[in-house]
Design an enzyme around this catalytic site. Structure first.
Site, mmCIF file in Angstrom:
data_model
loop_
_atom_site.group_PDB
_atom_site.id
_atom_site.type_symbol
_atom_site.label_atom_id
_atom_site.label_comp_id
_atom_site.label_asym_id
_atom_site.label_seq_id
_atom_site.Cartn_x
_atom_site.Cartn_y
_atom_site.Cartn_z
ATOM 1 N N LYS A 238 42.368 37.175 31.476
ATOM 2 C CA LYS A 238 43.110 36.527 32.572
ATOM 3 C C LYS A 238 43.014 35.016 32.457
ATOM 4 C CE LYS A 238 42.591 40.186 35.963
ATOM 5 N NZ LYS A 238 41.632 40.803 36.861
ATOM 6 N N GLN B 105 37.571 40.341 41.351
ATOM 7 C CA GLN B 105 37.630 41.465 40.411
ATOM 8 C C GLN B 105 36.935 42.691 41.008
ATOM 9 O OE1 GLN B 105 39.300 41.435 37.462
ATOM 10 N NE2 GLN B 105 38.735 43.549 37.069
ATOM 11 N N ASP C 2 46.579 39.642 44.357
ATOM 12 C CA ASP C 2 46.460 41.072 44.075
ATOM 13 C C ASP C 2 47.295 41.906 45.047
ATOM 14 O OD1 ASP C 2 44.911 41.984 41.919
ATOM 15 O OD2 ASP C 2 43.036 41.467 42.929
HETATM 16 N N1 GUN Z 1 40.064 45.860 38.494
HETATM 17 C C1 GUN Z 1 40.908 46.614 37.736
HETATM 18 N N2 GUN Z 1 42.193 46.275 37.988
HETATM 19 C C2 GUN Z 1 42.161 45.318 38.925
HETATM 20 C C3 GUN Z 1 43.174 44.564 39.588
HETATM 21 O O1 GUN Z 1 44.384 44.716 39.377
HETATM 22 N N3 GUN Z 1 42.733 43.645 40.472
HETATM 23 C C4 GUN Z 1 41.427 43.446 40.733
HETATM 24 N N4 GUN Z 1 41.086 42.532 41.637
HETATM 25 N N5 GUN Z 1 40.453 44.131 40.148
HETATM 26 C C5 GUN Z 1 40.832 45.046 39.241
#
Ligand code: GUN
Length: 294
Positions: A52, A96, A119
């Site tokens: 990311k 996350q 998100d």
């Molecule tokens: N963990 C796995 N996929 C995601 C996601 O799309 N967003 C977040 N915040 N954590 C994750």
């Protein structure tokens, strides 16, 4: 043989479009910023967070990474979120998941400013999406919607079956398909006669996390199949990633299908960056980027 929807190439196009939007904002002296918060040492999460950060910088945005120890208290985490909410250089905040067991993810997510919730997990964004209002939309379902629109054009009137009812994928996916005027069925592990339900679908989105659970004879000939699953399975001594759909038998029946890997996966981060651009434009009362929102 089905057409293979190339998510890797599609995601690269989305990121290029985001990068163009970032250049346009730079002319106004605005640089979008995305903050990612990682608590603990989960190895899969570390991989996600690293990629990311790299792709955030690649599209010209600022990346803020906050790595906190496993022992972080709720108060410490909420304090950090409060600071990120108040920081004008931060336009998007992502915590996350999964969080360590002692932290309540609902409460943590709902502490994020909904306007910075890239998100789309905050309860206000969930409600805005469900009522057809302007929301931040969860990245994976948004990526699936973009691929479906690109492949099919209008989705109006199509039969869509979403396999899986998670808050992260299944439920928001169903809302988005309804928003595009599909007839939507949400099926799950307790659904009776799953095969017959799936076989009705012009659009089948599989998001259950069960390796190769959907065989070709569950698929309507010519259907568009979006496979959200990313499952690591042991095979011939090594491991390999497979989807929730049995690719070979499904590809023989479907009209189009996303592969695993290289389908939905790359779209998730591309949509995170798209959401960060959208959040930045909204924060500055500027027009939103075209084609990058629901
Ligand atoms: N963990 C796995 N996929 C995601 C996601 O799309 N967003 C977040 N915040 N954590 C994750």
């Amino acid at each position: 043989m089905a057409e293979i929807i190339d998510g890797k190439a599609f995601a690269a196009r989305v990121r290029a479009q985001v990068a163009e939007g970032v250049v346009a904002l730079a002319e106004r002296g605005i640089v979008p910023g995305l903050a990612v918060v990682l608590v603990g040492e989960d190895p899969a999460s570390q991989v996600y967070v690293r990629s990311k950060g790299k792709l955030t910088i690649e599209v010209g945005m600022r990346s803020f990474e906050h790595r906190l120890p496993e022992t972080t208290s709720e108060a410490e985490l909420l304090n950090l979120i409060g600071k990120l909410n108040a920081d004008p250089a931060v336009n998007g905040i992502l915590v996350q998941l999964p969080l360590p067991d002692h932290l309540k993810s609902d409460m943590v997510i709902n502490a994020i400013d909904p306007a910075k919730d890239v998100d789309g997990f905050h309860i206000s964004n969930v409600g805005l999406l469900a009522t057809g209002q302007k929301a931040m939309v969860p990245c994976t379902p948004l990526g699936c919607l973009m691929m479906l629109r690109d492949h099919l054009g209008s989705l109006a009137g199509l039969e869509a079956v979403v396999l899986g009812r998670s808050n992260i994928v299944g439920k928001p996916m169903a809302q988005l398909l309804l928003g595009d005027s599909c007839t939507v069925t949400v099926a799950h592990s307790r659904t009776r006669d799953l095969q017959q339900v799936c076989r009705r679908a012009d659009i089948l989105v599989a998001a259950v996390g069960r390796p190769q659970m959907v065989p070709g004879d569950w698929i309507k000939p010519g259907a568009t199949v979006i496979d959200v699953g990313i499952n690591r399975v042991v095979q011939e001594g090594g491991t390999r990633l497979v989807g929730d759909v049995d690719f070979d038998s499904a590809a023989a029946v479907a009209g189009a299908i996303t592969p695993v890997p290289g389908g939905v996966g790359p779209m998730t981060i591309a949509c995170l960056l798209a959401n960060t651009l959208t959040a930045t434009c909204r924060a500055h009362d500027l027009p939103e980027p075209q084609g990058l929102t629901a």
